[in-house]
Design an enzyme around this catalytic site. Structure first.
Site, PDB file in Angstrom:
ATOM      1  N   ASP A  11       0.915  -1.171  -0.012  1.00  0.00           N
ATOM      2  CA  ASP A  11      -0.029   0.139   0.020  1.00  0.00           C
ATOM      3  C   ASP A  11       0.825   1.126  -0.093  1.00  0.00           C
ATOM      4  O   ASP A  11       1.636   1.325   1.016  1.00  0.00           O
ATOM      5  CB  ASP A  11      -0.965  -0.082   1.288  1.00  0.00           C
ATOM      6  CG  ASP A  11      -1.756   1.289   1.384  1.00  0.00           C
ATOM      7  OD1 ASP A  11      -1.517   2.227   0.760  1.00  0.00           O
ATOM      8  OD2 ASP A  11      -2.575   1.078   2.401  1.00  0.00           O
ATOM      9  N   TYR A 230       1.064   0.770  15.063  1.00  0.00           N
ATOM     10  CA  TYR A 230       0.160   0.554  14.150  1.00  0.00           C
ATOM     11  C   TYR A 230       0.603   1.130  12.884  1.00  0.00           C
ATOM     12  O   TYR A 230       1.048   2.261  12.749  1.00  0.00           O
ATOM     13  CB  TYR A 230      -1.136   1.640  14.415  1.00  0.00           C
ATOM     14  CG  TYR A 230      -2.093   1.360  13.312  1.00  0.00           C
ATOM     15  CD1 TYR A 230      -2.810   0.264  12.749  1.00  0.00           C
ATOM     16  CD2 TYR A 230      -2.395   2.609  12.477  1.00  0.00           C
ATOM     17  CE1 TYR A 230      -3.774   0.179  11.924  1.00  0.00           C
ATOM     18  CE2 TYR A 230      -3.254   2.475  11.250  1.00  0.00           C
ATOM     19  CZ  TYR A 230      -3.885   1.371  10.949  1.00  0.00           C
ATOM     20  OH  TYR A 230      -4.704   1.202   9.962  1.00  0.00           O
ATOM     21  N   LYS A 233      -3.211  -2.771   8.343  1.00  0.00           N
ATOM     22  CA  LYS A 233      -3.439  -4.216   8.620  1.00  0.00           C
ATOM     23  C   LYS A 233      -2.404  -4.820   7.174  1.00  0.00           C
ATOM     24  O   LYS A 233      -1.948  -4.312   6.427  1.00  0.00           O
ATOM     25  CB  LYS A 233      -4.639  -4.896   8.088  1.00  0.00           C
ATOM     26  CG  LYS A 233      -5.450  -5.027   9.727  1.00  0.00           C
ATOM     27  CD  LYS A 233      -5.018  -6.411  10.484  1.00  0.00           C
ATOM     28  CE  LYS A 233      -5.866  -6.416  11.524  1.00  0.00           C
ATOM     29  NZ  LYS A 233      -5.201  -6.574  12.741  1.00  0.00           N
TER      30      LYS A 233
HETATM   31  C1  F6R Z   1      -7.709  -0.651   8.182  1.00  0.00           C
HETATM   32  C2  F6R Z   1      -7.459   0.894   7.544  1.00  0.00           C
HETATM   33  C3  F6R Z   1      -8.239   2.041   7.758  1.00  0.00           C
HETATM   34  C4  F6R Z   1      -7.609   3.045   8.757  1.00  0.00           C
HETATM   35  C5  F6R Z   1      -8.940   4.003   8.963  1.00  0.00           C
HETATM   36  C6  F6R Z   1      -8.157   5.202   9.769  1.00  0.00           C
HETATM   37  O1  F6R Z   1      -6.661  -1.380   7.779  1.00  0.00           O
HETATM   38  O2  F6R Z   1      -6.317   1.364   7.222  1.00  0.00           O
HETATM   39  O3  F6R Z   1      -9.429   1.584   8.499  1.00  0.00           O
HETATM   40  O4  F6R Z   1      -7.389   2.388   9.960  1.00  0.00           O
HETATM   41  O5  F6R Z   1      -9.261   4.624   7.692  1.00  0.00           O
HETATM   42  O6  F6R Z   1      -7.032   5.762   9.361  1.00  0.00           O
HETATM   43  P1  F6R Z   1      -6.085   6.724   9.787  1.00  0.00           P
HETATM   44  O7  F6R Z   1      -5.723   6.614  11.128  1.00  0.00           O
HETATM   45  O8  F6R Z   1      -4.690   6.836   8.845  1.00  0.00           O
HETATM   46  O9  F6R Z   1      -6.862   8.084   9.839  1.00  0.00           O
HETATM   47 MG    MG Z   2      -4.082   1.213   3.716  1.00  0.00          MG
HETATM   48 MG    MG Z   3      -4.429  -2.252   2.226  1.00  0.00          MG
END
Ligand code: F6R
Ligand code: MG
Ligand code: MG
Length: 366
Positions: A11, A230, A233
């Protein structure tokens, strides 16, 4: 002819949050491969699943080859430039290390590689999942390779009569690769005992006990184990050789009709059903649901046919409807109990701080 299939995915930025990569980003990654690969690879194919771009390559250099890995790493670096120029969200997200060190394993991108003597006709499947982690493949692989209720080939096909050898990795052991080998059918219960915990025990590969050949290679990296925090995933990829002494394509695909619950979805922190989707589809509902795509190929001397979209068939529309219903049903219980992952698997640390701050406010009844 000995051929290696290498799939490396990352990604490196997407449109509208974590939905999907831009066309320009895909083009940049593709152009990089086309312009710099020379005769290092025989063929390649690029696609995306959710916000992840996968580069599938065929070559003769074996798994873990530094130049092959560097080609993909550099393509993702070039793509990251475009992602930055376009203001894509999470530009370069999965490139966790500053400089390339010989192999992308442990650097963020997911990798699955298979090396084999090419059969006169060589059908194989390439799976990519988004908004979930490597354990998502445990159940479908177990059913396809070890359960005659799913795979009649286990009782009908002479080439599968001796069963399969599973290599399972303990992904909580981060110092080195800790694995166990189990043979089915005799070790079936032991295998099940491990696979019931898909956050810890993940199928890395499966081998035919009749021919000794490798059928499956799956990515096993857990990003939070690499980065210690974090990072999204792990969105696993998997290669599966099919037919003859391996399960038929239909036996490999059948378990995805369950739409089983996997870890992932919103903030990588929920239990959501896995939806089989078409190639090059993004995500939507609740940053999900977790999705899996499957590209089917034939190959001759390392040259790939066009990718056929294994989940495009109308059959899967009905399955998608059912999975959507399961997803909405689970979401009705919000953050409570089974809907959200246990503390150890939550991808965000905010809750730990909240709970720590609350501790001094607890009192004990007189
Ligand atoms: C799951 C994922 C999304 C982000 C969510 C918040 O793998 O990538 O669900 O966790 O959109 O993203 P941030 O913390 O970047 O605002
Ligand atoms: Mg992503
Ligand atoms: Mg992804």
């Amino acid at each position: 002819m000995k051929i290696t299939l290498s799939v490396i995915k990352a990604d490196i930025g997407s449109i509208g949050g974590h939905i999907c990569p831009s066309q320009q980003l895909l083009q940049r990654v593709g152009n990089h491969i086309e312009q710099t690969a020379g005769d290092l690879i025989i063929d390649h194919c690029l696609n995306f699943t959710g916000d992840d771009i996968a580069i599938l390559m065929t070559h003769t250099h074996g798994p873990g080859h530094d130049e092959i890995h560097k080609l993909a790493w550099d393509a993702f670096l070039a793509g990251t430039e475009t992602a930055r120029e376009q203001g894509l969200y999470g530009a370069g997200q999965d490139l966790l290390k500053e400089s390339f060190s010989g192999n992308v394993k442990g650097m963020g991108p997911a990798v699955a590689e298979l090396e084999f003597e090419e059969r006169p006709n060589e059908p194989f499947l390439f799976f990519a999942a988004d908004k979930t982690d490597p354990g998502a493949y445990n159940l479908p692989i177990y059913l396809a390779f070890a359960d005659p209720m799913n795979t009649p080939g286990l009782i009908l096909a002479p080439g599968m009569s001796r069963g399969f050898r599973f290599v399972v990795m303990d992904v909580s052991h981060t110092e080195e690769d800790r694995i166990i080998e189990l043979n089915t059918p005799e070790d079936l219960y032991d295998l099940a005992a491990l696979l019931r915990d898909p956050e810890r025990y993940v199928i890395e590969s499966v081998w035919s006990r009749d021919s000794g050949e490798q059928a499956v290679a799956a990515s096993t990296s857990r990003l939070h184990n690499i980065a210690g925090k974090y990072t999204g995933k792990d969105d696993p990829v998997m290669l599966v050789r099919v037919q003859k002494s391996f399960p038929a394509t239909g036996e490999i695909l059948a378990p995805y009709a369950i739409g089983h619950f996997v870890a992932g979805g919103m903030r990588g922190s929920h239990q959501m059903p896995l939806m089989p989707v078409g190639l090059d589809s993004g995500i939507s509902y609740f940053d999900g649901p977790p999705v899996v795509s499957c590209a089917a190929f034939a190959m001759h001397k390392g040259r790939l046919t066009e990718a056929v979209d294994a989940f495009a068939h109308p059959f899967w529309n009905r399955i998608r409807d059912r999975v959507a219903d399961k997803a909405v049903e689970m979401r009705r219980q919000g953050f409570v109990g089974a809907a959200m992952l246990p503390m150890s698997e939550l991808e965000y640390t905010g809750i730990m701080e909240k709970l720590d701050a609350l501790q001094p406010r607890f009192t004990v009844h007189e």
